[in-house]
Scaffold this active site. Structure first.
Site, mmCIF file in Angstrom:
data_model
loop_
_atom_site.group_PDB
_atom_site.id
_atom_site.type_symbol
_atom_site.label_atom_id
_atom_site.label_comp_id
_atom_site.label_asym_id
_atom_site.label_seq_id
_atom_site.Cartn_x
_atom_site.Cartn_y
_atom_site.Cartn_z
ATOM 1 N N SER A 137 0.957 -1.317 -0.046
ATOM 2 C CA SER A 137 -0.120 0.155 -0.095
ATOM 3 C C SER A 137 0.878 1.268 -0.003
ATOM 4 O O SER A 137 2.001 1.234 0.722
ATOM 5 C CB SER A 137 -1.138 0.162 1.132
ATOM 6 O OG SER A 137 -1.432 1.195 1.294
ATOM 7 N N GLN A 183 0.771 -0.318 -5.016
ATOM 8 C CA GLN A 183 -0.281 0.235 -5.168
ATOM 9 C C GLN A 183 -0.154 1.850 -4.923
ATOM 10 O O GLN A 183 0.568 2.221 -3.964
ATOM 11 C CB GLN A 183 -1.373 -0.184 -3.835
ATOM 12 C CG GLN A 183 -2.880 0.216 -3.897
ATOM 13 C CD GLN A 183 -3.043 1.747 -3.127
ATOM 14 O OE1 GLN A 183 -2.143 1.969 -2.039
ATOM 15 N NE2 GLN A 183 -3.899 2.505 -3.558
ATOM 16 N N TYR A 223 -2.561 5.708 -5.467
ATOM 17 C CA TYR A 223 -3.645 6.575 -5.568
ATOM 18 C C TYR A 223 -2.982 7.825 -6.557
ATOM 19 O O TYR A 223 -1.999 8.097 -6.195
ATOM 20 C CB TYR A 223 -4.315 7.152 -4.281
ATOM 21 C CG TYR A 223 -4.771 6.128 -3.518
ATOM 22 C CD1 TYR A 223 -5.973 5.735 -3.562
ATOM 23 C CD2 TYR A 223 -4.222 5.812 -2.222
ATOM 24 C CE1 TYR A 223 -6.732 5.126 -2.860
ATOM 25 C CE2 TYR A 223 -4.917 4.930 -1.460
ATOM 26 C CZ TYR A 223 -6.177 4.486 -1.801
ATOM 27 O OH TYR A 223 -6.796 3.423 -0.988
ATOM 28 N N THR A 265 -5.471 2.154 -7.592
ATOM 29 C CA THR A 265 -6.898 2.223 -7.000
ATOM 30 C C THR A 265 -7.775 3.253 -7.541
ATOM 31 O O THR A 265 -7.404 4.537 -7.241
ATOM 32 C CB THR A 265 -6.895 2.235 -5.434
ATOM 33 O OG1 THR A 265 -6.019 0.915 -5.295
ATOM 34 C CG2 THR A 265 -8.204 2.264 -4.861
ATOM 35 N N LYS A 279 -7.493 -1.378 -9.798
ATOM 36 C CA LYS A 279 -8.232 -2.058 -8.948
ATOM 37 C C LYS A 279 -9.278 -0.946 -8.470
ATOM 38 O O LYS A 279 -9.297 0.043 -8.509
ATOM 39 C CB LYS A 279 -7.414 -2.074 -7.504
ATOM 40 C CG LYS A 279 -8.038 -2.593 -6.506
ATOM 41 C CD LYS A 279 -6.820 -2.870 -5.225
ATOM 42 C CE LYS A 279 -7.518 -3.318 -4.196
ATOM 43 N NZ LYS A 279 -8.633 -2.585 -3.474
ATOM 44 N N SER A 333 -13.290 -5.187 -7.329
ATOM 45 C CA SER A 333 -13.010 -4.800 -5.820
ATOM 46 C C SER A 333 -13.997 -3.830 -5.392
ATOM 47 O O SER A 333 -14.275 -2.884 -6.083
ATOM 48 C CB SER A 333 -11.520 -4.330 -5.662
ATOM 49 O OG SER A 333 -11.603 -3.905 -4.142
ATOM 50 N N HIS A 347 -13.416 -2.087 -2.541
ATOM 51 C CA HIS A 347 -12.514 -1.272 -1.630
ATOM 52 C C HIS A 347 -12.853 -1.922 -0.067
ATOM 53 O O HIS A 347 -12.753 -1.333 0.905
ATOM 54 C CB HIS A 347 -12.865 -0.177 -1.614
ATOM 55 C CG HIS A 347 -11.523 0.780 -1.208
ATOM 56 N ND1 HIS A 347 -10.843 1.542 -2.157
ATOM 57 C CD2 HIS A 347 -10.868 0.735 -0.176
ATOM 58 C CE1 HIS A 347 -9.647 1.943 -1.768
ATOM 59 N NE2 HIS A 347 -9.834 1.650 -0.274
ATOM 60 N N ILE A 395 -13.202 -12.942 0.776
ATOM 61 C CA ILE A 395 -12.483 -14.523 0.419
ATOM 62 C C ILE A 395 -12.038 -15.058 1.712
ATOM 63 O O ILE A 395 -10.852 -14.575 2.127
ATOM 64 C CB ILE A 395 -11.620 -14.247 -0.853
ATOM 65 C CG1 ILE A 395 -11.903 -13.794 -1.865
ATOM 66 C CG2 ILE A 395 -10.966 -15.823 -0.748
ATOM 67 C CD1 ILE A 395 -11.295 -13.358 -3.049
#
Length: 347
Positions: A105, A125, A127, A153, A215, A237, A239, A273
């Site tokens: 992240s 990941q 933003y 994302t 994502k 996703s 989120h 999951i």
């Protein structure tokens, strides 16, 4: 395994600062999407094959050119330093030991370079922030440190309110651990840029030299637009229920997205999951791999890096058993005809 994840969460809650637990567990608004996520996977039913030699089952795959022992990955989640003193460094060790892949992240508690030193294969990941220069520097740092892909994302143009998150977070002695990889900028410039469009996929790829997966996709038409704009993969996703509450569960959005994308790029999925059988269903519905969020945090809080590794190995073992019982000896044999009511065109 559903009981295992529940037990891990209960044990983690005992160990975590209450504000940290609330932050990890919270969803937005009424938390309807959070509550529906796991049940959505259990709503699918399987059509197992019989009289197949399943004495040897192989869960390995190659994902974006990276060989992995398992299709169960550690998805991006923020602030691992609240769960373990070593933060994402401990997570990365556990993931690497399990032969899996970490998506780090951008809101990590530890700098990119520290995590990269101990990680196996990993993606970063990101933003797209209001200050585009900060975003550019992040992705260039990730590329220099050895990230093999970016995960953009896109379902958080604004951060949704989470009523459960009220108390200050226990961010440790530095007090600003959330920004380990985006220091020295004004608070408003750290916010996500709500004006971005599909062109940002190509821009990030050019800045970093890395493939970009997108994502936060729940619609087939959005998935196609991402691929047309150059996405190297799509991650279905919502989120973790932390953005738009009442957004459809990933388990229900996946088939249409996978059908629309076809074989052009890999489709991945996260959200709720909890068992190896969930993983089997996700793969049969068209996912190439799955990502875990909160279960990794619970395992990290309870057992550190070893706990993370044991969690991922448990998922892999459960998947192997489910595959054998379904009559599939490798991931190529996990096809849509194993799921009752699923479309057969990808089978």
């Amino acid at each position: 395994m559903v009981d295992q994840v529940a037990r891990l969460e209960a044990a983690a809650r005992e160990r975590l600062d209450p504000a940290a637990y609330a932050y990890y567990a919270a969803g937005s608004d009424e938390e309807i999407s959070v509550g529906e996520a796991a049940a959505a996977w259990r709503s699918w039913r399987l059509l197992p094959r019989v009289l197949r030699d399943v004495s040897h089952v192989d869960t390995s795959l190659s994902l974006a050119g990276t060989p992995l022992a398992t299709p169960v990955l550690a998805g991006p989640s923020a602030l691992h330093g609240m769960a373990d003193p070593q933060g994402e460094v401990a997570t990365a060790r556990g993931v690497a030991g399990a032969g899996s892949l970490l998506v780090l992240s951008s809101r990590s508690s530890r700098p990119i370079e520290q995590v990269a030193e101990v990680a196996g294969p990993w993606w970063y990941q990101v933003y797209c922030l209001r200050d585009r220069e900060v975003t550019g520097e992040q992705v260039r740092r990730a590329a220099r440190a050895g990230a093999r892909a970016l995960v953009l994302t896109v379902d958080a143009p604004y951060v949704a309110p989470k009523p459960r998150v009220r108390d200050p977070l226990p961010l440790g002695a530095h007090g600003d651990e959330a920004l380990a990889n985006i220091p020295g900028v004004r608070a408003q410039d750290r916010e996500q840029d709500p004006s971005i469009d599909a062109r940002v996929i190509g821009q990030l790829a050019e800045q970093s030299g890395l493939p970009v997966l997108v994502k936060g996709v729940l619609r087939a038409d959005d998935a196609v637009r991402c691929v047309q704009a150059g996405a190297a993969g799509v991650i279905v996703s919502n989120h973790g229920g932390r953005q738009l509450d009442r957004a459809v569960a990933s388990a229900h959005a996946l088939p249409a997205v996978a059908e629309a994308v076809g074989d052009r790029v890999p489709v991945l999925v996260d959200g709720g999951i909890r068992t190896g059988t969930d993983v089997l269903v996700a793969l049969a519905l068209g996912a190439r791999a799955v990502l875990l969020g909160r279960p990794v945090l619970w395992a990290l809080a309870v057992g550190g890096s070893g706990g993370v590794g044991a969690l991922l190995e448990s998922y892999r073992s459960q998947l192997s058993t489910a595959m054998a019982l379904a009559g599939a000896v490798n991931l190529a044999e996990v096809t849509a005809d194993l799921v009752a009511g699923a479309g057969r065109s990808r089978g």
